[in-house]
Design an enzyme around this catalytic site. Sequence first.
Site, PDB file in Angstrom:
ATOM      1  N   ALA A 257       0.868  -1.134  -0.122  1.00 20.48           N
ATOM      2  CA  ALA A 257      -0.034  -0.053  -0.087  1.00 20.48           C
ATOM      3  C   ALA A 257       0.773   1.187   0.134  1.00 20.48           C
ATOM      4  O   ALA A 257       0.852   1.994   1.060  1.00 20.48           O
ATOM      5  CB  ALA A 257      -1.012  -0.083   1.355  1.00 20.48           C
TER       6      ALA A 257
ATOM      7  N   LEU B 283       0.886   5.264  -4.269  1.00 17.83           N
ATOM      8  CA  LEU B 283       1.265   6.137  -5.410  1.00 17.83           C
ATOM      9  C   LEU B 283       2.463   7.224  -4.883  1.00 17.83           C
ATOM     10  O   LEU B 283       2.432   8.356  -5.451  1.00 17.83           O
ATOM     11  CB  LEU B 283       0.194   6.846  -5.928  1.00 17.83           C
TER      12      LEU B 283
ATOM     13  N   ASN C 173      -2.941   3.913 -15.043  1.00 13.70           N
ATOM     14  CA  ASN C 173      -3.519   3.161 -13.829  1.00 13.70           C
ATOM     15  C   ASN C 173      -4.975   3.604 -13.475  1.00 13.70           C
ATOM     16  O   ASN C 173      -4.962   4.855 -12.486  1.00 13.70           O
ATOM     17  CB  ASN C 173      -2.448   3.300 -12.692  1.00 13.70           C
TER      18      ASN C 173
ATOM     19  N   CYS D  48      -7.067   3.874  -9.284  1.00 10.60           N
ATOM     20  CA  CYS D  48      -7.007   5.050  -8.342  1.00 10.60           C
ATOM     21  C   CYS D  48      -8.473   5.326  -8.054  1.00 10.60           C
ATOM     22  O   CYS D  48      -9.299   5.169  -8.804  1.00 10.60           O
ATOM     23  CB  CYS D  48      -6.356   6.291  -9.010  1.00 10.60           C
TER      24      CYS D  48
ATOM     25  N   GLY E 278       2.450 -12.273 -11.224  1.00 12.26           N
ATOM     26  CA  GLY E 278       3.020 -13.464 -10.638  1.00 12.26           C
ATOM     27  C   GLY E 278       4.072 -14.209 -11.683  1.00 12.26           C
ATOM     28  O   GLY E 278       4.268 -15.312 -11.708  1.00 12.26           O
TER      29      GLY E 278
END
Length: 305
Positions: A70, A73, A129, A132, A246
Amino acid sequence: MGRLTVNLAGVTFKNPVMPASGTAAYGQQMAQQLDLSALGGLVIKSTTAEPKAGNPRPTTAETTAGWLNAIGLKNPGIDNVLADKLPWLATHYPDLPIIGSVAGASFDEYVAVARKMASAPNVKLLEINISCPNVDHGGLAFGTDPATVTALTKAIVAAVDKPVFMKLTPNVTDIVPIALAAEAGGAAGLTMINTLTGMGIDLATRQPILAHGTGGLSGKAIHPLAVRMIHDVRQHTKLPIIGVGGVFTPADVLEFYLAGANAVQVGAATYGHPTACTDIIAGLPAAMDQYGITSLQALIQEVQG
């Protein structure tokens, strides 16, 4: 065209492997650990209009099969990126394609940052992104509502002269309508998937292990989910897809290709293994030989037609 060469929306990458946004920051630290020129491209940290300090620590924690983060940004703002970060990359790695990651809290911020980011000559693609929170709509993530995704994509595409890839959040019931909404807005491609919202609780303190409470889950735990979502979206669109989630080995890369990806990003693997990207690149030819794959372009043609 070489065995590993791929093309994304008219931009040529000598190989398909690049660090995911946030893992390489703006390249300067990663350059001390590996040769950035060996990468297919470099995705820079998500950047906002003004500097952001990020969330209080701890901002990361290891889980059973991945990482929670976390970061909030944290970034120096687009003006600093244009004045310092991108020129450094252009000077030291002039042939490295840069993907500029854009974040915002409103339509206006997204468009303003995207316009500035696109002005940098070494930024070849924009990655938006959309995980947000939208401050104008109660904090709901931009990427969870198809109508919002279409409108935001249209606004950004109209403002820039570089291809726009929308980075999709997996925190939705069905990711396909979100992907199609991005396509309807004029996206040149998709990046998928972003992290899944997760949480861990410390038994001794009875408090969340991240100061923010929740965080984004990345790592091996999300790989099968990413494979499934890429596969599902590929059934409905011909847009190029950058797969992320992953990726730790060359086999993971090829699995993404079989699901329908055109390139890949590596995130959590770099946390404990800074040279993960270049190690995967080095191992790709042997993995391709093992499975009878002459080139990635041939594999794309086989899977996607």
